[in-house]
Motif scaffolding. Structure first.
Motif, short mmCIF file in Angstrom:
data_model
loop_
_atom_site.label_atom_id
_atom_site.label_comp_id
_atom_site.label_asym_id
_atom_site.label_seq_id
_atom_site.Cartn_x
_atom_site.Cartn_y
_atom_site.Cartn_z
N ALA A 68 0.88 -1.29 0.16
CA ALA A 68 0.02 -0.04 -0.11
C ALA A 68 0.92 1.19 -0.13
CB ALA A 68 -0.99 0.07 1.22
N GLN A 69 2.00 1.14 0.47
CA GLN A 69 2.94 2.26 0.53
C GLN A 69 3.56 2.57 -0.68
OE1 GLN A 69 4.31 1.46 4.94
NE2 GLN A 69 4.82 3.58 4.57
N ASP A 70 3.62 1.49 -1.72
CA ASP A 70 4.15 1.69 -3.18
C ASP A 70 5.70 1.46 -3.03
OD1 ASP A 70 1.92 2.11 -4.35
OD2 ASP A 70 1.77 4.29 -3.90
N PHE A 71 5.86 0.46 -1.92
CA PHE A 71 7.66 -0.01 -1.91
C PHE A 71 7.93 -0.86 -3.26
CE2 PHE A 71 8.07 0.27 2.99
CZ PHE A 71 8.04 1.64 3.10
N ILE A 99 22.86 -6.48 5.94
CA ILE A 99 23.98 -6.53 4.88
C ILE A 99 23.83 -6.86 3.32
CG2 ILE A 99 25.95 -7.87 4.39
CD1 ILE A 99 26.55 -8.41 7.37
N ASN A 100 22.77 -8.02 3.30
CA ASN A 100 22.28 -8.33 1.99
C ASN A 100 21.41 -7.20 1.41
OD1 ASN A 100 22.91 -11.18 1.30
ND2 ASN A 100 22.53 -11.32 3.60
N GLY A 101 20.79 -6.47 2.27
CA GLY A 101 19.96 -5.24 1.67
C GLY A 101 20.90 -4.14 1.33
N PRO A 124 17.22 0.76 -5.37
CA PRO A 124 16.94 1.68 -4.47
C PRO A 124 15.86 1.12 -3.46
CG PRO A 124 17.01 2.90 -6.41
CD PRO A 124 16.92 1.48 -6.59
N LEU A 125 16.40 1.27 -2.27
CA LEU A 125 14.86 0.86 -1.02
C LEU A 125 14.44 2.14 -0.41
CD1 LEU A 125 17.12 -1.93 0.57
CD2 LEU A 125 15.19 -2.37 -0.98
N PRO A 126 13.25 2.01 0.10
CA PRO A 126 12.67 2.96 0.72
C PRO A 126 13.52 4.14 1.63
CG PRO A 126 11.33 1.05 0.94
CD PRO A 126 12.60 0.58 0.46
#
Length: 265
Positions: free
Chosen positions: A39-42, A197-199, A205-207
């Motif tokens: 819902a947050q469009d991640f 670490i993996n992220g 790009p992440l939020p």
């Protein structure tokens, strides 16, 4: 929408259930966070990774409270913890790394299978019969590795795996539960580090406010709320129909697992 209110509500419910039924909240947090993050469009192909990493991080806080309680009551076998933890750390780090490589669909299938297994185990109150003694040191490391890997793939504290293993090895249920609670802390710490670490290593790009695959706003509100409501749930155990609430919890797990399954197809 004020998402922090939703995270606060989720943490309150999960903490209360954990205190009331002695069951970790990862199996509820992951699917609910997946819906919220959608819902947050991640990023759609990272949603479940973020849900797993964030859920694993919340277990750090809940497992500490549980560990302290069982240690005070003398229900933790520290010899078992000592020889399980090396394998736990190796397996948990390997599992979180594997999760980073897997697609959202593959992770969803693994999670749905496990959530059905967990719900069925709780519903039928399945307890393995005592068949053998604890394995040697290498066997304990191997068992810890398997428990750690599976726990990190589905973001749980490991109790639903550790308790049956110890019960099968002639460990009294009281000590099996207490020792599983102690093992939950290194699982949560190693798993969280692995997801961070993996992220950080992946290029997409992440939020904002994410630390690797841990979404910090969700972690903060869920952890705060669950730490307040878990003692209330533990106190309510003596005043409520726990068996009925356990059945409701099982139905909720089946519902969440089925909804995730339908979303896949």
């Amino acid at each position: 929408m004020e998402w922090w209110l939703i995270y606060l509500l989720l943490g309150s419910v999960v903490g209360f259930l954990a205190g009331l039924l002695g069951i970790g909240g990862g199996l509820i947090i992951v699917p609910v966070l997946a819906y919220i993050f959608t819902a947050q469009d991640f990023p759609s192909d990272r949603i479940l990774h973020l849900a797993l990493g964030t859920a694993m991080a919340t277990i750090i806080f809940t497992s500490l409270a549980s560990l302290r309680m069982h240690h005070v009551h003398g229900a933790v076998n520290w010899w078992i913890v000592r020889y399980l933890v090396p394998g736990i750390i190796l397996g948990t780090m390997a599992g979180s790394t594997l999760a980073g490589w897997l697609s959202t669909q593959a992770l969803s299938i693994i999670f749905v299978i496990f959530i059905y297994y967990a719900a069925t185990q709780i519903w039928l109150k399945m307890t393995p019969t005592s068949r053998r003694a604890l394995p040697g040191k290498l066997g304990m490391v191997a068992a810890g590795s398997l428990i750690g890997m599976l726990s990190s793939l589905v973001a749980i504290g490991g109790g639903i795996l550790t308790v049956p293993f110890l019960s099968m090895c002639n460990v009294k249920l009281q000590y099996a539960i207490g020792t599983a609670a102690a093992v939950g802390f290194p699982i949560a710490v190693a798993g969280t580090i692995g997801y961070i670490i993996n992220g950080l290593l992946q290029t997409q790009p992440l939020p904002d406010y994410s630390l690797g695959y841990v979404y910090l706003p969700a972690l903060g509100w869920i952890a705060v709320a669950s730490m307040f409501t878990a003692p209330l749930g533990a106190k309510a155990t003596h005043n409520m129909q726990t068996a009925t609430l356990r059945k409701i919890f099982v139905v909720l797990l089946y519902f969440l697992g089925t909804k995730m399954l339908f979303n896949l197809f």
